[in-house]
Enzyme design. Structure first.
Site, short mmCIF file in Angstrom:
data_model
loop_
_atom_site.label_atom_id
_atom_site.label_comp_id
_atom_site.label_asym_id
_atom_site.label_seq_id
_atom_site.Cartn_x
_atom_site.Cartn_y
_atom_site.Cartn_z
N ASP A 1 0.81 -1.23 0.00
CA ASP A 1 0.00 0.00 0.00
C ASP A 1 0.84 1.27 0.00
O ASP A 1 0.30 2.38 0.01
CB ASP A 1 -0.98 0.01 1.17
CG ASP A 1 -0.29 -0.03 2.54
OD1 ASP A 1 0.94 0.14 2.60
OD2 ASP A 1 -1.00 -0.24 3.55
N ASP A 13 16.63 -8.29 14.64
CA ASP A 13 18.07 -8.19 14.89
C ASP A 13 18.44 -6.76 15.24
O ASP A 13 17.70 -5.82 14.92
CB ASP A 13 18.86 -8.66 13.67
CG ASP A 13 18.73 -10.15 13.43
OD1 ASP A 13 18.65 -10.90 14.42
OD2 ASP A 13 18.67 -10.57 12.26
#
Length: 297
Positions: free
Chosen positions: A215, A274
């Protein structure tokens, strides 16, 4: 001749990658003339292998591993003028992108159900000079969640993230942030600021129900908390899904932004699970940047 490169992280999914990589190769050979399998040995290998596949004009690149492996592979494709189609077979603990693309979480099922005709476009995010496919989180609660170790993840799955997050709810620490979102500056005090691309966070679907994979938006969420009580009040809003700002949660769809922290805080943002770059952080969305294989609706 159509070539696919399959990038395998042997340590993902409690080291189940070796068990499934042969099955994945056989499945891909039904759709491609050549399938090359490359196993990672260290951090950064998946990025390197994906970049080399793009430079060699491979038709498609596949990753087999958790969110970190998928992030690395996408990062290797992101800067290339020619970007192969991208697919992956989830093996990790959370696999948020896989959930948002309707890819089965069971590796055997994901491989068996793969169909090269099912494709869609995918937005990816850029954070400073790095890339993300799902989520960037900053603050005391995100730090606790990202501190879950490999053994806990293997033993408890996504419940390990939930438990660590709940523990941090009772820590009184929060921060003063400056947000610049699509040219508008805002000062906020919060223990958790999150930028997401998909509706799924931490394995829990529909937390951001408005978010679509293509989107062209990033979605900002942050807790409006100055106390433990405020934090607890935000839980019902999160559980039912966030599609607007409330008394307890800030919410804004946006295209480009910047985040700084006022304190001299030792904050380590989490990028797709991470550790990411240090603050300040700049964000922008790269709309429909990749063509990806997806699951059935």
């Amino acid at each position: 001749m159509k070539k696919a490169v399959l990038i395998v992280n042997p340590s993902s999914g409690n080291e189940e990658a070796k068990k499934y990589s042969g099955q994945a190769r056989k499945k891909l050979e039904q759709f491609f003339d050549e399938v090359e399998v490359r196993e990672t040995e260290k951090g950064g290998d998946a990025t390197k292998f994906a970049r080399e596949a793009a430079e060699a004009k491979a038709d498609s690149v596949f990753a087999m591993g958790g969110d970190g492996t998928v992030n690395e592979a996408i990062s290797g494709l992101a800067e290339q003028d020619y970007r192969p189609k991208f697919g992956f077979f989830p093996l990790g603990t959370v696999n948020d992108l896989g959930r948002s693309l309707n890819i089965p979480m069971d590796p055997k099922e994901a491989i068996a159900s793969f169909d090269s005709e099912r494709k869609t476009s995918l937005d990816i995010g850029k954070i400073n000079e790095d890339y993300f496919m799902n989520i960037v989180s900053v603050g005391s609660i995100p730090e606790a969640i990202s501190d879950v170790d490999v053994e806990e993840k293997t033993k408890f799955g996504k419940l390990a993230y939930f438990v660590n997050g709940v523990k941090e709810v009772f820590n009184d620490e929060n921060y003063h942030f400056t947000l610049e979102i699509d040219g508008e500056k805002t000062e906020i005090e919060s223990s958790a600021v999150v930028i997401v691309l998909t509706r799924t966070i931490g394995g829990f679907t529909h937390i951001v129900p408005e978010a679509k994979n293509n989107d062209g938006n990033l979605y900002l969420l942050y807790l409006k908390d100055q106390s433990i009580t405020d934090r607890l009040k935000s839980v019902p809003d999160i559980i039912k899904g966030v599609d607007q700002s409330t008394e307890n949660i800030g919410y804004t769809p946006f295209k480009e932004g910047r985040l700084t922290v006022k304190e001299d805080a030792d904050l380590h943002p989490s990028v797709d699970g991470d550790e990411g770059p240090e603050l300040p952080l700049s964000f922008k969305v790269l709309p429909q940047h990749l063509e990806v294989y997806c699951g059935a609706e």
